[in-house]
Motif scaffolding. Structure first.
Motif, PDB file in Angstrom:
ATOM      1  N   ALA A 223      31.481  29.387  40.215  1.00  0.00           N
ATOM      2  CA  ALA A 223      30.657  29.481  39.002  1.00  0.00           C
ATOM      3  C   ALA A 223      30.587  28.128  38.295  1.00  0.00           C
ATOM      4  CB  ALA A 223      31.225  30.540  38.066  1.00  0.00           C
ATOM      5  N   THR A 224      31.724  27.455  38.192  1.00  0.00           N
ATOM      6  CA  THR A 224      31.782  26.165  37.513  1.00  0.00           C
ATOM      7  C   THR A 224      30.919  25.132  38.209  1.00  0.00           C
ATOM      8  OG1 THR A 224      34.026  26.611  36.716  1.00  0.00           O
ATOM      9  CG2 THR A 224      33.310  24.303  36.762  1.00  0.00           C
ATOM     10  N   TYR A 225      30.963  25.125  39.531  1.00  0.00           N
ATOM     11  CA  TYR A 225      30.229  24.112  40.293  1.00  0.00           C
ATOM     12  C   TYR A 225      28.874  24.608  40.793  1.00  0.00           C
ATOM     13  CZ  TYR A 225      34.122  20.910  40.008  1.00  0.00           C
ATOM     14  OH  TYR A 225      35.084  20.054  39.529  1.00  0.00           O
ATOM     15  N   THR A 226      28.343  25.626  40.129  1.00  0.00           N
ATOM     16  CA  THR A 226      26.970  26.052  40.387  1.00  0.00           C
ATOM     17  C   THR A 226      26.052  25.572  39.274  1.00  0.00           C
ATOM     18  OG1 THR A 226      27.620  28.007  41.672  1.00  0.00           O
ATOM     19  CG2 THR A 226      25.433  28.038  40.690  1.00  0.00           C
ATOM     20  N   SER A 227      26.533  25.660  38.021  1.00  0.00           N
ATOM     21  CA  SER A 227      25.755  25.175  36.882  1.00  0.00           C
ATOM     22  C   SER A 227      26.701  24.894  35.722  1.00  0.00           C
ATOM     23  CB  SER A 227      24.696  26.207  36.480  1.00  0.00           C
ATOM     24  OG  SER A 227      23.818  25.675  35.516  1.00  0.00           O
ATOM     25  N   GLY A 228      26.239  24.097  34.785  1.00  0.00           N
ATOM     26  CA  GLY A 228      27.098  23.639  33.693  1.00  0.00           C
ATOM     27  C   GLY A 228      27.738  24.745  32.882  1.00  0.00           C
TER      28      GLY A 228
ATOM     29  N   LEU B 240      32.004  28.424  31.211  1.00  0.00           N
ATOM     30  CA  LEU B 240      32.151  29.415  30.140  1.00  0.00           C
ATOM     31  C   LEU B 240      32.689  30.727  30.691  1.00  0.00           C
ATOM     32  CD1 LEU B 240      28.779  28.871  28.217  1.00  0.00           C
ATOM     33  CD2 LEU B 240      31.024  27.886  27.694  1.00  0.00           C
ATOM     34  N   GLY B 241      32.330  31.026  31.944  1.00  0.00           N
ATOM     35  CA  GLY B 241      32.817  32.252  32.568  1.00  0.00           C
ATOM     36  C   GLY B 241      34.334  32.274  32.656  1.00  0.00           C
ATOM     37  N   SER B 242      34.950  31.126  32.985  1.00  0.00           N
ATOM     38  CA  SER B 242      36.413  31.052  33.075  1.00  0.00           C
ATOM     39  C   SER B 242      37.065  31.210  31.714  1.00  0.00           C
ATOM     40  CB  SER B 242      36.828  29.710  33.706  1.00  0.00           C
ATOM     41  OG  SER B 242      36.355  29.609  35.029  1.00  0.00           O
ATOM     42  N   ILE B 243      36.444  30.636  30.701  1.00  0.00           N
ATOM     43  CA  ILE B 243      36.981  30.756  29.337  1.00  0.00           C
ATOM     44  C   ILE B 243      36.934  32.213  28.886  1.00  0.00           C
ATOM     45  CG2 ILE B 243      36.625  30.090  26.936  1.00  0.00           C
ATOM     46  CD1 ILE B 243      35.468  27.429  28.011  1.00  0.00           C
ATOM     47  N   VAL B 244      35.799  32.874  29.125  1.00  0.00           N
ATOM     48  CA  VAL B 244      35.671  34.283  28.760  1.00  0.00           C
ATOM     49  C   VAL B 244      36.627  35.143  29.573  1.00  0.00           C
ATOM     50  CG1 VAL B 244      34.112  36.269  28.739  1.00  0.00           C
ATOM     51  CG2 VAL B 244      33.290  34.033  27.994  1.00  0.00           C
ATOM     52  N   ALA B 245      36.811  34.807  30.845  1.00  0.00           N
ATOM     53  CA  ALA B 245      37.731  35.563  31.697  1.00  0.00           C
ATOM     54  C   ALA B 245      39.155  35.496  31.148  1.00  0.00           C
ATOM     55  CB  ALA B 245      37.679  35.034  33.134  1.00  0.00           C
ATOM     56  N   SER B 246      39.540  34.344  30.628  1.00  0.00           N
ATOM     57  CA  SER B 246      40.869  34.211  30.024  1.00  0.00           C
ATOM     58  C   SER B 246      41.002  35.128  28.801  1.00  0.00           C
ATOM     59  CB  SER B 246      41.122  32.757  29.607  1.00  0.00           C
ATOM     60  OG  SER B 246      41.102  31.896  30.736  1.00  0.00           O
ATOM     61  N   ILE B 247      39.927  35.247  28.029  1.00  0.00           N
ATOM     62  CA  ILE B 247      39.930  36.142  26.871  1.00  0.00           C
ATOM     63  C   ILE B 247      40.085  37.591  27.315  1.00  0.00           C
ATOM     64  CG2 ILE B 247      38.531  37.014  24.950  1.00  0.00           C
ATOM     65  CD1 ILE B 247      37.264  34.227  24.758  1.00  0.00           C
ATOM     66  N   LEU B 248      39.399  37.965  28.396  1.00  0.00           N
ATOM     67  CA  LEU B 248      39.506  39.333  28.911  1.00  0.00           C
ATOM     68  C   LEU B 248      40.937  39.642  29.364  1.00  0.00           C
ATOM     69  CD1 LEU B 248      36.211  39.724  31.004  1.00  0.00           C
ATOM     70  CD2 LEU B 248      36.654  40.375  28.629  1.00  0.00           C
ATOM     71  N   LEU B 249      41.596  38.667  29.977  1.00  0.00           N
ATOM     72  CA  LEU B 249      42.991  38.859  30.387  1.00  0.00           C
ATOM     73  C   LEU B 249      43.890  39.022  29.167  1.00  0.00           C
ATOM     74  CD1 LEU B 249      43.199  36.220  33.267  1.00  0.00           C
ATOM     75  CD2 LEU B 249      43.372  38.706  33.527  1.00  0.00           C
ATOM     76  N   LEU B 250      43.592  38.261  28.120  1.00  0.00           N
ATOM     77  CA  LEU B 250      44.380  38.357  26.891  1.00  0.00           C
ATOM     78  C   LEU B 250      44.218  39.733  26.255  1.00  0.00           C
ATOM     79  CD1 LEU B 250      46.176  36.789  24.880  1.00  0.00           C
ATOM     80  CD2 LEU B 250      44.073  36.121  23.680  1.00  0.00           C
ATOM     81  N   LEU B 251      42.999  40.253  26.239  1.00  0.00           N
ATOM     82  CA  LEU B 251      42.752  41.567  25.650  1.00  0.00           C
ATOM     83  C   LEU B 251      43.425  42.683  26.444  1.00  0.00           C
ATOM     84  CD1 LEU B 251      38.982  41.247  24.654  1.00  0.00           C
ATOM     85  CD2 LEU B 251      40.963  41.236  23.132  1.00  0.00           C
ATOM     86  N   GLN B 252      43.695  42.424  27.711  1.00  0.00           N
ATOM     87  CA  GLN B 252      44.431  43.395  28.528  1.00  0.00           C
ATOM     88  C   GLN B 252      45.945  43.240  28.367  1.00  0.00           C
ATOM     89  OE1 GLN B 252      42.648  43.903  32.681  1.00  0.00           O
ATOM     90  NE2 GLN B 252      41.487  42.121  31.952  1.00  0.00           N
ATOM     91  N   ASN B 253      46.333  42.256  27.538  1.00  0.00           N
ATOM     92  CA  ASN B 253      47.747  41.936  27.319  1.00  0.00           C
ATOM     93  C   ASN B 253      48.429  41.477  28.612  1.00  0.00           C
ATOM     94  OD1 ASN B 253      49.793  41.593  25.441  1.00  0.00           O
ATOM     95  ND2 ASN B 253      50.701  43.608  25.829  1.00  0.00           N
ATOM     96  N   ARG B 254      47.648  40.876  29.502  1.00  0.00           N
ATOM     97  CA  ARG B 254      48.194  40.307  30.738  1.00  0.00           C
ATOM     98  C   ARG B 254      48.498  38.834  30.434  1.00  0.00           C
ATOM     99  NH1 ARG B 254      43.622  42.139  35.012  1.00  0.00           N
ATOM    100  NH2 ARG B 254      44.798  40.707  36.373  1.00  0.00           N
ATOM    101  N   ILE B 255      49.546  38.635  29.646  1.00  0.00           N
ATOM    102  CA  ILE B 255      49.840  37.307  29.103  1.00  0.00           C
ATOM    103  C   ILE B 255      50.117  36.293  30.209  1.00  0.00           C
ATOM    104  CG2 ILE B 255      51.317  35.998  27.551  1.00  0.00           C
ATOM    105  CD1 ILE B 255      49.533  38.083  26.192  1.00  0.00           C
ATOM    106  N   LYS B 256      50.926  36.675  31.199  1.00  0.00           N
ATOM    107  CA  LYS B 256      51.250  35.748  32.285  1.00  0.00           C
ATOM    108  C   LYS B 256      49.999  35.359  33.058  1.00  0.00           C
ATOM    109  CE  LYS B 256      54.151  35.261  36.383  1.00  0.00           C
ATOM    110  NZ  LYS B 256      55.169  35.921  37.270  1.00  0.00           N
ATOM    111  N   ASP B 257      49.200  36.367  33.405  1.00  0.00           N
ATOM    112  CA  ASP B 257      47.953  36.087  34.132  1.00  0.00           C
ATOM    113  C   ASP B 257      47.018  35.233  33.296  1.00  0.00           C
ATOM    114  OD1 ASP B 257      48.847  37.549  36.244  1.00  0.00           O
ATOM    115  OD2 ASP B 257      47.654  39.337  35.813  1.00  0.00           O
TER     116      ASP B 257
END
Length: 548
Positions: free
Chosen positions: A182-187, A191-208
């Motif tokens: 995703a990162t190396y397809t378009s600028g 943002l997808g990785s940043i949002v994915a980190s937020i989704l992991l946080l909301l799941q309380n998967r702190i280590k992940d």
């Protein structure tokens, strides 16, 4: 209230057939009007192939794939182009468009995977085909590298959210690969990785979350390592906070830009975007504060997390586009190439409604929603058909002019990177360059006027002909001592009312425009080229044009 699961009804052939109709129509239109002609960035894009083949250093070969193209790094585009080059011996942009448009099918598949968890009948899903597969998004669909880049980044980001929102461990590991793509397809892929980190946080998967955040920082650092920033632009020059706010809502509501010929166009899209934003606010209030991060005994399921991630990605992308484009006017935010983001926003809100509403209510809204989606698809295709035809003519004329001017060489560093397919104008090029003054005089009523300082418009309200081929129509010829240009005009389109009454898409007359920057300095004699039934004839216009 969370919807209670119900038994899935058998997916009948009828609903499959209905869902496939807009997809078949979309690709049928693509087959008719797509042409193997590079456009804008495409001309510089294929230069990476000679660099790749003429470089003997293995590390340098790899670095070519990750090198900067304008403000983006377009690994996926380059891999697709190289595969096509390996198969055909040259870069075929029609093939690239086909790959890019196939990513739309991938997007639909991802939404279907999420939809399956709603445990609803397939008929609830059919509307998505009509919303995604319409020619409102023609700009990307008929542009080689842009189709792969802009549809590809959305596909990879949605796959990433689907993987991250699952509790399966192997999905988490696979998400690193998808985030990289995703990162190396378009600028905006980062943002997808940043949002994915937020989704992991909301799941309380702190280590992940920590692990993935570190990986996201690595992607961000590698993306901007050696990055050359574009020239500094004052994006807010003459822009007010009101312009930004209206632009933001207008971008969100761009999917409903189906009244382009009416004065209330901008009010309508802005209102639609504001209503969608209210829906986003309701969904966020219902989902985020019910997540495991705030309530350890509760958890968002995969559907909610996927919707949340998708909407966050769309919102952040919207902010970036509005900031960088609002100074070009509200019309630039309604451009076809951005339209898919708005369409996907409404799809996510529809999924949220299916998730939270009671079964009795969803049963009542399914057929109205499907009817609205079908009407939306038909109106969108009607509105955009004119643009698709115009784009096809513009690309053909642009390449014809390049050939006559002997520019944009397909051979670079001894390697044939692009080979033109046979096109309608090939046999007529010598006739375009014959002196217009020796042609018969075209006696129909027309007007050529300067619309703005840089824009010229030619109009006619009487010429009538039946279109049998996509290239049929009237073209404007310009000839100076040194240069010849052929420029497209487009037959006038019937109003919706007349179209429904007569079944005729076109009416009498034509209109065309061209800009000063398309034409080199000179004094030009004007003529008309009439293309009809694979035959062409030029006519003299008792008019001239001076480009200074």
């Amino acid at each position: 209230m969370i919807i209670s699961p119900i038994k899935t009804k058998p997916i009948t052939f009828f609903w499959y057939f209905i869902a496939c109709l807009p997809i078949l129509l979309f690709f049928y239109t693509f087959i008719i009007y797509a042409v193997n002609i590079p456009f804008l960035d495409d001309f510089t894009f294929f230069s990476f192939i000679p660099i790749l083949y003429n470089n003997s250093n293995g590390f340098n070969k790899i670095s070519v794939f990750f090198s900067q193209h304008n403000e983006h790094r377009i690994l996926t585009d380059r891999v697709v182009a190289l595969l096509i080059y390996a198969i055909k011996g040259n870069v075929d942009y029609e093939w690239m468009m086909l790959v890019g448009n196939s990513f739309l099918v991938g997007i639909l598949v991802i939404y279907f995977k999420v939809f399956q968890q709603l445990n609803l009948s397939f008929k609830y899903f059919v509307s998505l085909s009509f919303l995604i597969f319409n020619t409102q998004i023609f700009e990307n669909s008929f542009w080689g590298m842009a189709s792969v880049q802009n549809y590809g980044v959305i596909l990879f980001v949605l796959i990433l959210f689907y993987l991250i929102s699952s509790s399966k461990r192997n999905y988490f590991y696979f998400s690193f690969i998808i985030a990289f793509l995703a990162t190396y397809t378009s600028g905006n892929g980062i943002l997808g990785s940043i949002v994915a980190s937020i989704l992991l946080l909301l799941q309380n998967r702190i280590k992940d979350c920590l692990i993935f955040s570190v990986f996201s920082l690595f992607l961000l650092g590698s993306y901007f390592y050696g990055y050359i920033s574009p020239p500094t632009i004052n994006y807010f020059n003459g822009v007010t906070s009101k312009d930004i706010l209206i632009g933001f809502f207008s971008f969100l509501g761009a999917a409903l830009d189906i009244f382009r010929n009416y004065s209330f166009r901008y009010i309508f899209t802005t209102s639609a975007g504001f209503i969608a934003f209210l829906g986003i606010g309701f969904f966020f209030r219902t989902s985020i504060f019910r997540s495991k991060l705030f309530y350890p005994n509760k958890a968002l399921n995969q559907v909610e997390l996927f919707i949340l991630g998708s909407i966050l990605f769309i919102l952040v992308t919207t902010v970036i586009v509005v900031i960088t484009r609002v100074n070009f006017g509200q019309n630039s935010l309604l451009a076809s190439r951005y339209r898919l983001y708005s369409i996907l926003l409404f799809i996510n809100l529809y999924f949220a409604a299916l998730f939270y509403l009671k079964v009795g209510i969803t049963n009542k809204i399914i057929f109205p929603v499907l009817l609205i989606a079908i009407c939306y698809n038909l109106i969108s295709n009607y509105q955009s058909n004119y643009d698709v035809v115009a784009l096809n003519k513009t690309r053909n004329c642009g390449l014809a002019n390049d050939i006559m001017a002997n520019i944009n060489k397909p051979i670079q560093s001894g390697i044939l990177v692009y080979q033109k397919s046979p096109l309608w104008f090939d046999e007529f090029l010598p006739q375009f360059q014959k002196p217009i003054a020796n042609s018969p005089i075209w006696g129909e009523e027309y007007s050529l006027k300067k619309s703005t300082l840089f824009l010229f418009v030619i109009e006619n309200s009487t010429e009538s002909y039946l279109k049998k081929n996509q290239c049929d129509g009237v073209y404007l010829l310009l000839q100076s001592h040194d240069n010849t240009y052929i420029l497209p005009t487009n037959q006038r389109r019937n109003s919706i009312k007349n179209f429904l009454q007569t079944g005729q898409l076109w009416t009498n007359g034509f209109i065309g425009d061209f800009t000063r920057k398309q034409i080199l300095v000179g004094n030009y004699q004007l003529g008309i080229w009439m293309q009809k039934n694979n035959k062409g004839e030029s006519f003299y216009l008792n008019d001239s044009l001076s480009i200074k």
